[in-house]
Design a protein around this motif. Sequence first.
Motif, PDB file in Angstrom:
ATOM      1  N   PHE A   1      -1.731   6.042 -12.517  1.00 17.74           N
ATOM      2  CA  PHE A   1      -2.649   6.474 -11.816  1.00 17.74           C
ATOM      3  C   PHE A   1      -4.020   6.675 -12.711  1.00 17.74           C
ATOM      4  CE2 PHE A   1       0.455  10.224  -9.962  1.00 17.74           C
ATOM      5  CZ  PHE A   1       0.464   9.257  -8.682  1.00 17.74           C
ATOM      6  N   HIS A   2      -5.222   6.737 -11.716  1.00 21.93           N
ATOM      7  CA  HIS A   2      -6.403   6.873 -12.294  1.00 21.93           C
ATOM      8  C   HIS A   2      -6.354   8.451 -13.001  1.00 21.93           C
ATOM      9  CE1 HIS A   2      -7.404   3.787  -9.672  1.00 21.93           C
ATOM     10  NE2 HIS A   2      -8.536   3.779 -10.316  1.00 21.93           N
ATOM     11  N   LYS A   3      -6.794   8.706 -14.097  1.00 19.14           N
ATOM     12  CA  LYS A   3      -6.634   9.801 -14.675  1.00 19.14           C
ATOM     13  C   LYS A   3      -7.670  11.158 -13.908  1.00 19.14           C
ATOM     14  CE  LYS A   3      -6.082   8.867 -19.774  1.00 19.14           C
ATOM     15  NZ  LYS A   3      -6.544   8.993 -21.056  1.00 19.14           N
ATOM     16  N   ASP A   4      -8.556  10.848 -13.218  1.00 15.22           N
ATOM     17  CA  ASP A   4      -8.940  11.604 -12.522  1.00 15.22           C
ATOM     18  C   ASP A   4      -8.594  12.007 -11.111  1.00 15.22           C
ATOM     19  OD1 ASP A   4     -10.090   9.644 -11.267  1.00 15.22           O
ATOM     20  OD2 ASP A   4     -12.307   9.702 -11.869  1.00 15.22           O
ATOM     21  N   VAL A   5      -7.626  11.448 -10.994  1.00  7.77           N
ATOM     22  CA  VAL A   5      -6.767  12.010  -9.471  1.00  7.77           C
ATOM     23  C   VAL A   5      -6.470  13.445  -9.387  1.00  7.77           C
ATOM     24  CG1 VAL A   5      -6.042   9.590  -8.932  1.00  7.77           C
ATOM     25  CG2 VAL A   5      -4.401  11.188 -10.269  1.00  7.77           C
ATOM     26  N   VAL A   6      -6.324  14.153  -8.540  1.00  9.74           N
ATOM     27  CA  VAL A   6      -6.199  15.507  -8.555  1.00  9.74           C
ATOM     28  C   VAL A   6      -4.834  15.990  -8.022  1.00  9.74           C
ATOM     29  CG1 VAL A   6      -7.094  17.730  -7.599  1.00  9.74           C
ATOM     30  CG2 VAL A   6      -8.615  15.725  -8.125  1.00  9.74           C
ATOM     31  N   HIS A   7      -3.999  16.766  -8.708  1.00  8.21           N
ATOM     32  CA  HIS A   7      -2.669  17.455  -8.461  1.00  8.21           C
ATOM     33  C   HIS A   7      -3.054  18.851  -8.082  1.00  8.21           C
ATOM     34  CE1 HIS A   7      -0.355  13.929 -10.114  1.00  8.21           C
ATOM     35  NE2 HIS A   7      -1.376  13.943 -11.085  1.00  8.21           N
ATOM     36  N   TYR A   8      -1.765  19.292  -7.864  1.00  5.93           N
ATOM     37  CA  TYR A   8      -1.800  20.779  -7.458  1.00  5.93           C
ATOM     38  C   TYR A   8      -2.456  21.916  -8.399  1.00  5.93           C
ATOM     39  CZ  TYR A   8       0.845  25.178  -6.758  1.00  5.93           C
ATOM     40  OH  TYR A   8       1.309  26.510  -6.648  1.00  5.93           O
ATOM     41  N   GLY A   9      -3.055  22.452  -7.834  1.00  6.23           N
ATOM     42  CA  GLY A   9      -3.811  23.525  -8.699  1.00  6.23           C
ATOM     43  C   GLY A   9      -5.265  23.122  -8.964  1.00  6.23           C
ATOM     44  N   GLY A  10      -5.643  21.956  -8.568  1.00  4.71           N
ATOM     45  CA  GLY A  10      -6.954  21.208  -8.969  1.00  4.71           C
ATOM     46  C   GLY A  10      -6.986  20.502 -10.270  1.00  4.71           C
ATOM     47  N   TRP A  11      -5.771  20.549 -11.047  1.00  8.58           N
ATOM     48  CA  TRP A  11      -5.530  19.766 -12.153  1.00  8.58           C
ATOM     49  C   TRP A  11      -5.541  18.327 -12.072  1.00  8.58           C
ATOM     50  CZ3 TRP A  11      -6.735  23.168 -15.720  1.00  8.58           C
ATOM     51  CH2 TRP A  11      -6.193  24.644 -15.523  1.00  8.58           C
ATOM     52  N   GLU A  12      -6.211  17.687 -13.197  1.00 10.98           N
ATOM     53  CA  GLU A  12      -6.279  16.175 -13.098  1.00 10.98           C
ATOM     54  C   GLU A  12      -5.094  15.530 -13.767  1.00 10.98           C
ATOM     55  OE1 GLU A  12     -10.547  14.495 -13.777  1.00 10.98           O
ATOM     56  OE2 GLU A  12     -10.330  15.931 -15.393  1.00 10.98           O
TER      57      GLU A  12
ATOM     58  N   SER B   1       0.806  -1.274   0.018  1.00 18.28           N
ATOM     59  CA  SER B   1      -0.024   0.123  -0.050  1.00 18.28           C
ATOM     60  C   SER B   1       0.733   1.256   0.089  1.00 18.28           C
ATOM     61  CB  SER B   1      -0.871   0.002   1.145  1.00 18.28           C
ATOM     62  OG  SER B   1      -1.757   1.039   1.409  1.00 18.28           O
ATOM     63  N   SER B   2       0.672   2.222  -1.009  1.00 19.18           N
ATOM     64  CA  SER B   2       1.633   3.114  -1.026  1.00 19.18           C
ATOM     65  C   SER B   2       0.786   4.477  -1.316  1.00 19.18           C
ATOM     66  CB  SER B   2       2.587   3.031  -2.347  1.00 19.18           C
ATOM     67  OG  SER B   2       3.235   1.820  -2.096  1.00 19.18           O
ATOM     68  N   SER B   3       1.542   5.569  -1.402  1.00 15.09           N
ATOM     69  CA  SER B   3       0.843   6.968  -1.814  1.00 15.09           C
ATOM     70  C   SER B   3       2.062   7.687  -2.493  1.00 15.09           C
ATOM     71  CB  SER B   3       0.430   7.941  -0.482  1.00 15.09           C
ATOM     72  OG  SER B   3      -0.810   7.295   0.072  1.00 15.09           O
ATOM     73  N   TRP B   4       1.753   8.739  -3.071  1.00 15.88           N
ATOM     74  CA  TRP B   4       2.608   9.291  -4.016  1.00 15.88           C
ATOM     75  C   TRP B   4       2.666  10.804  -3.762  1.00 15.88           C
ATOM     76  CZ3 TRP B   4       0.152   4.829  -5.326  1.00 15.88           C
ATOM     77  CH2 TRP B   4       0.943   3.819  -5.896  1.00 15.88           C
ATOM     78  N   PRO B   5       3.615  11.372  -3.435  1.00 18.42           N
ATOM     79  CA  PRO B   5       3.951  12.726  -3.261  1.00 18.42           C
ATOM     80  C   PRO B   5       3.575  13.592  -4.437  1.00 18.42           C
ATOM     81  CG  PRO B   5       5.882  11.721  -2.541  1.00 18.42           C
ATOM     82  CD  PRO B   5       5.063  10.728  -3.075  1.00 18.42           C
ATOM     83  N   ASP B   6       3.001  14.902  -4.434  1.00 19.13           N
ATOM     84  CA  ASP B   6       2.327  15.589  -5.848  1.00 19.13           C
ATOM     85  C   ASP B   6       3.735  16.307  -6.402  1.00 19.13           C
ATOM     86  OD1 ASP B   6       1.225  16.709  -7.621  1.00 19.13           O
ATOM     87  OD2 ASP B   6      -0.164  17.757  -6.491  1.00 19.13           O
ATOM     88  N   PHE B   7       4.583  15.920  -7.098  1.00 21.82           N
ATOM     89  CA  PHE B   7       5.785  16.470  -7.703  1.00 21.82           C
ATOM     90  C   PHE B   7       5.102  17.421  -8.407  1.00 21.82           C
ATOM     91  CE2 PHE B   7       7.408  12.659  -6.259  1.00 21.82           C
ATOM     92  CZ  PHE B   7       8.573  12.954  -5.572  1.00 21.82           C
ATOM     93  N   THR B   8       3.849  17.717  -9.062  1.00 22.54           N
ATOM     94  CA  THR B   8       3.514  18.794  -9.822  1.00 22.54           C
ATOM     95  C   THR B   8       3.678  20.333  -9.041  1.00 22.54           C
ATOM     96  OG1 THR B   8       1.421  18.754  -9.341  1.00 22.54           O
ATOM     97  CG2 THR B   8       2.117  17.270 -11.072  1.00 22.54           C
ATOM     98  N   ASN B   9       3.910  20.088  -7.556  1.00 23.59           N
ATOM     99  CA  ASN B   9       3.779  21.100  -6.807  1.00 23.59           C
ATOM    100  C   ASN B   9       5.139  21.624  -6.412  1.00 23.59           C
ATOM    101  OD1 ASN B   9       3.623  22.902  -4.649  1.00 23.59           O
ATOM    102  ND2 ASN B   9       2.045  21.665  -3.538  1.00 23.59           N
ATOM    103  N   PRO B  10       5.598  22.697  -6.644  1.00 20.28           N
ATOM    104  CA  PRO B  10       6.891  23.241  -6.292  1.00 20.28           C
ATOM    105  C   PRO B  10       7.366  23.019  -4.972  1.00 20.28           C
ATOM    106  CG  PRO B  10       5.706  24.657  -7.932  1.00 20.28           C
ATOM    107  CD  PRO B  10       4.598  23.612  -7.576  1.00 20.28           C
ATOM    108  N   GLU B  11       6.467  23.153  -4.081  1.00 18.23           N
ATOM    109  CA  GLU B  11       6.990  23.013  -2.530  1.00 18.23           C
ATOM    110  C   GLU B  11       6.868  21.770  -2.548  1.00 18.23           C
ATOM    111  OE1 GLU B  11       7.299  25.510  -0.575  1.00 18.23           O
ATOM    112  OE2 GLU B  11       7.154  26.695  -2.010  1.00 18.23           O
ATOM    113  N   VAL B  12       6.256  20.737  -2.979  1.00 12.69           N
ATOM    114  CA  VAL B  12       6.830  19.063  -2.884  1.00 12.69           C
ATOM    115  C   VAL B  12       8.156  19.067  -3.396  1.00 12.69           C
ATOM    116  CG1 VAL B  12       6.015  16.825  -3.375  1.00 12.69           C
ATOM    117  CG2 VAL B  12       4.374  18.471  -2.819  1.00 12.69           C
TER     118      VAL B  12
END
Length: 963
Positions: free
Chosen positions: A576-587, A527-538
């Motif tokens: 990823f599922h395509k509808d997961v959400v990244h930084y800024g609300g982008w899919e 079981s894993s999770s993924w940091p949201d690397f699209t976020n500059p702070e991440v």
Amino acid sequence: MALSIHDCCRRLKSHIMRIDRFFVSLLLISQVFGVNKENFKTCDQSGFCKRQRAMEPGKSPYVVMMDSINVKPSKIEVQVLNKENDVRLLLEVFTLAHNTARIKINELQPLKPRYEIPPGDVLIEEPKQQQMTVTDVSNSGATLTFENNKIIIHTDPFRIDFLANETPVVVVNAQGLLKFEHLRTKEGWFNKMGSTIKSWFSKPFRQGKQDPVPNEGEGESNADSQQAGEVAEGEKPAEEEKKKEDNEEPSMWEETFKTFHDSKPNGPTSIGLDISFPNFEHVYGIPEHADSMALKSTKNTDPYRLFNLDVFEYDLYNPMALYGSVPVMLAHNIERTVGIYWNNAAETWIDIGSNVADKMADLVKGMEMPQVDTHWMSESGVIDVFIMLGPSVKDVFYQYAQLTGTTFLPPLFAISYHQCRWNYNDEEDVKNVDASFDKVDIPLDVIWLDIEHTDGKRYFTWASDKFPNPVDMLKHLGAKGRRMVTIVDPHLKRDDNYKVYSEAKSKDLMVKTNNGVEYEGWCWPGSSSWPDFTNPEVRKWWTSKFQYSEYTSAPNLFIWNDMNEPSVFNGPEITFHKDVVHYGGWENRDLHNLYGLYVHQATSEGQLLRSDNQERPFVLTRALFAGSQRFGAVWTGDNTGEWGHLKVSNPMLLSLSLTGITFSGADIGGFFRNPEPELLTRWYQAGAFQPFFRAHAHLDTKRREPYLLPEEHMRSIRNSIRLRYSYLPYWYTLFYENERSGTPPMRPLWVEFPQDTQTFTMDDEYLIGSDLLVKPITEQGQTSTSVYFPGKGVVWYDIENFEAYNGDGSATINAGLDKVPVFQRSGSIIPRKLRIRRSSALMTDDPFTLFICLDSQGKASGELYVDDYHSLKYKNGQFVHKQFQFSNNILSSKAVPGSGSYDTKEWIERVIIVGLKKGITKVVIKSKDGEQALQSGYDSSAKIFVIRKPSINIQTDFIITLQ
């Protein structure tokens, strides 16, 4: 006794985990049997691709509204109308520096912003604009010029022609396949569907039978509507409705692939555009695919797909997506090279039609010409296309480099030999591998550790029972100038006692599901999770994890990013599922292909931070996108130990090189299976002349380190690795050139021989720089090969025996197991280091031998670049860059204009001249230190002239005169 809600949830979670573990087990088993294509979509299973591909050529509904034109110094803005639904788009045409243009198309008034890649992420900055001249504006269109180019915008139907010196080279929307699915509300679609369903039930029975229900996505005909005689209250007639909306299908608003549901909250957002190349027959690029270098027609296949995926034991010679996506295409003919970059990170499909019967007679009256038509289709975003107008291929390399950057000069160890497998078991195993290379005198620079070195797949940790003293292990390697690379993947084990995960969780740094909770999937740790690397702070947080206080390591430890497509074992298409959400609300659907680039970037910047920006990083990545070249090396993923995968590695690496990913390689020997010694030997010979040189093997394969092979094969492999090390000065100089100009070290033959049509589809031999021709053996049992030698008047010399072969023809070359066919071009000077060392670091002060192959005029030239081979001091001018010239029996060395200054002990030990006529009796060297005679002699058996021990420091300018 009744169970509490807590106990029910706990038991349910336990069952789910067992199911997921079973799934992972099945996935691992599948690695033994190769790729399962059913896990990956075809175009027909991808709703937007199917819709876009269904467009009919020649029926474009788009027209340019010339009354809306706005002319600026380096840009034209004008509206484009879709006559079928009255939706207006905004077209922007930019003229840029370096003979480049840009087209952007977006909705004029979208319901909300559409995704655009932020400047500075892929594009290194907003491109510099160049002033244009508008020569004509009328109702029929507009014409503008810049440099020697002309851009013609046609109004009805919309089309843009790019002409260079009055010759058409790129045409946009020539086939009329522009399709821009505008943002709309789901409620409107449901209202429309409700009206349609109501009309079905209101139809009369005919001949005792009810009319058939239309297929999904098909509305009733106008005739049926009129016969039914009903229009729902508040709804517009069908004819008018058809004008206002594209034909709707259920897949526009939600989609299911296998058991995976995609909610599609924004509905249909895809974009498509055709781009044609008149007068061209060959196009290249759009990696990553296990296919030929010259791209094939997709008339009878799926389009080429760009969607970063984890594909085990991928099939050969098909357009399936692989680990990386570089939406760059080059077109080449005998007159010029042009290129395009499709600046979109969503899933993209590209159709290619190459037909010499296609005509563009309306562009150039009375002329008939071949043409390649391409159709680009992306799931979301905007149309943003850069047109690079050359005219030479090296101009296109430079133009693209100005957009997305170049590969920074790698440290010397990174272009040396790397030894890897999944996994070296423990510290003792690492010591044995290290020592075994020394016993058989095989150079080695890097030993790699895969996921088993960690504490339960928790990255940035060490398994204390196997690697209790990692710093001591690293120091032991460092004493021989060797490095280590460890794997750091982006998935984090969901364990609150795991510091990296718990910190990311507490800081809310993870990718989210579409309902706002932390996304959970399965990968190597479970079981894993993924940091949201699209976020500059991440990304900033991730860089801090490589500090010595966070990760027990040492300066000679470097990093490998794997599984960063990302790979999600229980996700759709293993991602990823395509509808997961990244930084800024982008899919994820908007930016999927960027995720691996962001991981690579953050890891590279983490190494820079670790050294306080003093040392060059080294990071290998599997997932990639345009611009990934700025952050390190790439490899072609989980290939297979069979002859076909060896053969396809050449075109795969050439395709990557043509599109800016210049520091790339394939796993030597293949990742899966157990290659026989002959195959391993031939693979080492090929890999020794490819940019990134690493052996790697799967957990379940037999040990296959070179020293374990039969003596005959071990000797051949040792010779290949030593050959690589002898050419490191040449490779290093080429990578310096690459950083400055974007020209790749590994090149198709047509890059240097652009008018030789025989080379346009040739991908079984290639060039290293301009001066080494390589023809790897890729067929089982092959002991000779036909080599094509390009260049009329050029002579190619075998690097082993200096046997000469004339250009503009082919010859059969004997190639027993101990030989890789490599040839040096006449007119070239290549510096080499010939002393055998255990690692490249121990070669730092070793002397050079200059190999000079004279052309028919008795001339030759070459360059050498030298610095400290590891730090960033070269950025501040601490380097030596020399140019060698041989003419009229005089060899000179002088600094290249703009060269820096650097103190080095490296010197010239020997000069070997091939093609020199006899009669030289005296050799004299002259420098700032004076003049002296040198020892020399003619080797009649090898037909070479040898100058011994000039013994002059490489920093010093000198002249050697042959009398």
